[in-house]
Every structure is written in structure tokens, then in C-alpha cells.
Design a protein around this motif. Structure first.
Motif, PDB file in Angstrom:
ATOM      1  N   TYR A   8      -7.890  -8.387  -1.827  1.00  0.00           N
ATOM      2  CA  TYR A   8      -6.419  -8.200  -1.225  1.00  0.00           C
ATOM      3  C   TYR A   8      -5.317  -7.956  -2.269  1.00  0.00           C
ATOM      4  O   TYR A   8      -4.480  -7.126  -2.463  1.00  0.00           O
ATOM      5  N   ASP A   9      -5.101  -9.327  -3.026  1.00  0.00           N
ATOM      6  CA  ASP A   9      -4.135  -9.396  -3.796  1.00  0.00           C
ATOM      7  C   ASP A   9      -3.937  -8.531  -4.989  1.00  0.00           C
ATOM      8  O   ASP A   9      -3.101  -8.063  -5.368  1.00  0.00           O
TER       9      ASP A   9
ATOM     10  N   ARG B   5      -5.336  -5.479  -4.885  1.00  0.00           N
ATOM     11  CA  ARG B   5      -4.731  -4.075  -4.311  1.00  0.00           C
ATOM     12  C   ARG B   5      -3.381  -3.947  -3.979  1.00  0.00           C
ATOM     13  O   ARG B   5      -2.825  -2.924  -3.831  1.00  0.00           O
ATOM     14  N   HIS B   6      -2.988  -5.169  -3.521  1.00  0.00           N
ATOM     15  CA  HIS B   6      -1.511  -5.191  -2.791  1.00  0.00           C
ATOM     16  C   HIS B   6      -0.734  -6.382  -3.446  1.00  0.00           C
ATOM     17  O   HIS B   6      -0.417  -7.299  -2.785  1.00  0.00           O
TER      18      HIS B   6
ATOM     19  N   THR C 126       3.065  -8.803  -2.195  1.00  0.00           N
ATOM     20  CA  THR C 126       3.488  -8.352  -0.886  1.00  0.00           C
ATOM     21  C   THR C 126       3.703  -9.542   0.117  1.00  0.00           C
ATOM     22  O   THR C 126       2.983 -10.481  -0.066  1.00  0.00           O
TER      23      THR C 126
ATOM     24  N   ARG D  60       2.717  -9.819   2.825  1.00  0.00           N
ATOM     25  CA  ARG D  60       1.557 -10.127   3.818  1.00  0.00           C
ATOM     26  C   ARG D  60       0.892 -11.099   3.390  1.00  0.00           C
ATOM     27  O   ARG D  60       0.093 -11.884   4.374  1.00  0.00           O
TER      28      ARG D  60
END
Length: 402
Positions: A212-213, A215-216, A219, A221
Motif C-alpha cells: 500500500y505504501d 502505491r499511496h 498519505t 491513511r
């Protein structure tokens, strides 16, 4: 306690903690020492402006969980691997020496009892209380001084974490002495099972966060999900495995410490900790005691209890660190860093009250040890590091011996 009273007490805690924290910094002392003194000042010992409550206890618990999660995030895995064996040996000595000296202390005051008697169990339990180490205060002090990274800081932190795990195991065994029905081997297996589960889940969680990190990145989140993992592991550790919740929070931080955005998560956690949860936690230590009620009949025992509690960690951990290659003040830093008592000592003492292995009168001695060690340890660490040159403060056993 109604909502308005909660708001009033939170305002007093935050203002007092920050004022005394800044005053401590002006006096070249760690902020945590000032925040603990603030708790004594506004608590029942002096002004009685704020009193302990379930709400404040919950806030303090969140504070220590965030602090330990942040400590885990700042862990250097390579340094942790280097210090793992040393930290385990130091932790074992940090449990054994206080356990023996605490038991002998009680017997010296109240007579040597035969094995298996009620007084013998009470003596052992006094020693059990002294086995606990409060890693949170030491970690915060080392972080303030910028000394948490590196082999020495990681050794102290790792040893304190392992110390608490061993201390909880000792607590279970000691209670098992009095209550033969207690399944001590099962508790040992559950503790081992938690770390096996954490290892397996940690691998899965790290891979998901890393995916996830990538790709985003950067952030909000990511820190939100991170603190959710910390709370979840804290709950699982305590609820299902009998391991201290702060250990679960630290493990959650270690799982995520190798992420590219681990520093970003740390900064977000620091905001929450610095503004409200940290001050509430450190003030709560002062709020939980009332010096006015100190009974003179137990005063001498309490003073001896504090002295043995401080010295036993320095002897057990400091001498062991010296034997493992830490020389000069670095060995003493390890002993002093392991000297603090805090939330785990309170948990042990409260458990003793529930099973009638500790009389309420001795709880004052436990609180006194927590207060004095929590104030003295940051000051001594500050003084020890202040005497170091730039090379000596960062040296490792291998470097010193070369």
C-alpha cells in the motif's frame, strides 16, 4: 465524573505538564521529569486540583501505547539483531537480582519464614514487584536526548521489553505457588504463542503495508492504519495471551519500522503524544499517589524498598552489561536505564492485592518507588550522557575493546 469536570482536569493537566516540562528543560533535565512532578503538584499530594479516574487512566493507557508504538517504529532491526542476545541476558539478570534482594528485604524486616508459608509467599511477591521495568519513561528520555538509536539505546530498550515479559511470567509462576490450580505451563505456552503469532502476522501485515505504501506513499491513511494495528495487537496480547499490552504496541511498531514511510508515521504519532496523551500519561504517575497518607509504621520499609529497587537493577543489569563488553559509563547507563518502574509494577502490585499476596499498606511503597525512579532515572541518564564525548557516547562493546 461529568464532562465539564473532565474538560477542567484535562486543561489543568496539559498546562501544568507543559509548564513544568519547559521548566525542566530550562534546568537541563528531561521534560518527562517535569511532567511527573507536575502530576505530584496538581494531585492529592499537594494542591489536589486533579484526582485519578477511570477516564484519565484510560487516556494514560492510550498514551503509553502510542509511546511504545513510536519506540517500535524507531527501532533499527539490524541493531536489534546485534543486541538481542545481550539484551536477553541483561533482562534475565535484571529480573533475578531484584527478585532475590526484594525477597530478602521483606524477610529482613518481618522475619525469615519457612518455604510454603503465607509470609514466604508475601516475601517472594515483594521481590516480584521489583522485577518490573518501565521502558516507556526510559525510551522517552533517550528519545529526547537523541540517544534511542544505536546499539546502546537499542540494548536498553530491548532489555526492558524482555524484562517485562519475563516479569509477567514470574508473576504467573509466583501466583501459581499459592494457587496450585493455576496452570503455569499453559501461561508460558500462551506467551510463546503470542510471539509466534506476532511473527507470522507481522510478516503478512508488513507485506500489505509495503504494497500500500508503494502505491499511496505519504498519505494519512498509513499512520491511521498503523495506530489501528498497534491498538489491535495491544488488545490481543493482553486479552488472549496475558502479555502486557505495551509489548503488543511495541511489536506493532517493529513490524512497520522498515517501511519507507515509517518516519512519517512516527511524526504523526508524535503530534498526538506531545499534545495530550503523553502529558496525561506522565502526570498520571504523580496523580496515583498521596504522600500525605504515608504511614510512619511503613515509612522505613518503603525507603528501603525504594533503595533496593533502584540498586538491584543497577547491580543486576549494569554488572551484566559490563561482563558483556560495555565499559565505563556505558555499562552504568544500561543499569540506570533499567531502573525505572511504572505501569507494569502497578499491574503486578494490583494483581497481588486481588489474590491477597500484597497488603494495601505496601502499595504506597510501590507508588513511592515509581515516583522516585521515574524522576531520578531521566536525570541520571542526562548526567551520564552529558559527560560523554562524541565518540564515547556512541561506542559499542566491539569498538571499545578494539
Amino acid at each position: 465524573m461529568d464532562t465539564l469536570d473532565i474538560l477542567r482536569q484535562l486543561a489543568i493537566i496539559i498546562v501544568a505538564a507543559k509548564a513544568f516540562g519547559l521548566l525542566a528543560r530550562k534546568c537541563k533535565a528531561p521534560q518527562v521529569a517535569g511532567e511527573i512532578i507536575a502530576g505530584l503538584l496538581i494531585g492529592p499530594s499537594l494542591l489536589n486540583l486533579v484526582e485519578s479516574s477511570d477516564f484519565l487512566a484510560g487516556m494514560a493507557e492510550i498514551g503509553v501505547i502510542i509511546l511504545m508504538f513510536t519506540a517500535g517504529l524507531e527501532t533499527n532491526i539490524s541493531d536489534l539483531r546485534k543486541t538481542g542476545i545481550k539484551a536477553t541476558i541483561i533482562a534475565c539478570a535484571g529480573v533475578f537480582v531484584p527478585l532475590v534482594l526484594g525477597t530478602l528485604l521483606y524477610m529482613a524486616f518481618y522475619g525469615f519464614s519457612a518455604i510454603g508459608t503465607e509470609e514466604f509467599y508475601r516475601a517472594i511477591f515483594i521481590g516480584t514487584i521489583l522485577t518490573a521495568t518501565s521502558v516507556s519513561i526510559t525510551v522517552q528520555t533517550l528519545r529526547e536526548m537523541g540517544k534511542l538509536q544505536g546499539e546502546l539505546g537499542q540494548t536498553i530498550m530491548s532489555a526492558a521489553i524482555i524484562d517485562d515479559v519475563i516479569g509477567i511470567i514470574v508473576l504467573t509462576v509466583v501466583i501459581g505457588f499459592k494457587k496450585p490450580g493455576s496452570d503455569v505451563p499453559m501461561v508460558l505456552l500462551r506467551t510463546l504463542a503470542f510471539f509466534i503469532l506476532a511473527l507470522i502476522l507481522g510478516f503478512v501485515i508488513y507485506k500489505l503495508f509495503k504494497w500500500y505504501d508503494n502505491r499511496h506513499p505519504h498519505t494519512r491513511r498509513i499512520p491511521i492504519m498503523g495506530i489501528a494495528i498497534a491498538f489491535a495487537l495491544s488488545y490481543v496480547a493482553d486479552k488472549f495471551f496475558g502479555v502486557a499490552d505495551i509489548t503488543g504496541a511495541y511489536v506493532a511498531g517493529v513490524i512497520l519500522c522498515s517501511l519507507r514511510d515509517s518516519e512519517y508515521i512516527t511524526r504523526k504519532m508524535d503530534v498526538n503524544s506531545y499534545i495530550i496523551f503523553g502529558p496525561v500519561f506522565f502526570c498520571s504517575i504523580g496523580l496515583q499517589t498521596n504522600i500525605r497518607t504515608l504511614d510512619t509504621t511503613i515509612l522505613w520499609f518503603s525507603l528501603a524498598f525504594v533503595g533496593v529497587g533502584l540498586i538491584s537493577k543497577v547491580i543486576g543489569c549494569g554488572l551484566t552489561a559490563r561482563c558483556l563488553g560495555y565499559k565505563g559509563r556505558n555499562a552504568l547507563k544500561v543499569g540506570v536505564g533499567m531502573m525505572t518502574r511504572g505501569e507494569v509494577a502497578l499491574i503486578v502490585a494490583q494483581r497481588g492485592l486481588k489474590v491477597d499476596m500484597l497488603e494495601p499498606a505496601y502499595f504506597t511503597a510501590v507508588i513511592l518507588l515509581i515516583i522516585i525512579s521515574s524522576i531520578l532515572t531521566p536525570l541520571l541518564l542526562k548526567a551520564l550522557y552529558a559527560k560523554d564525548g562524541p565518540e564515547e557516547s556512541e561506542s559499542t562493546p566491539q569498538e571499545e575493546s578494539s
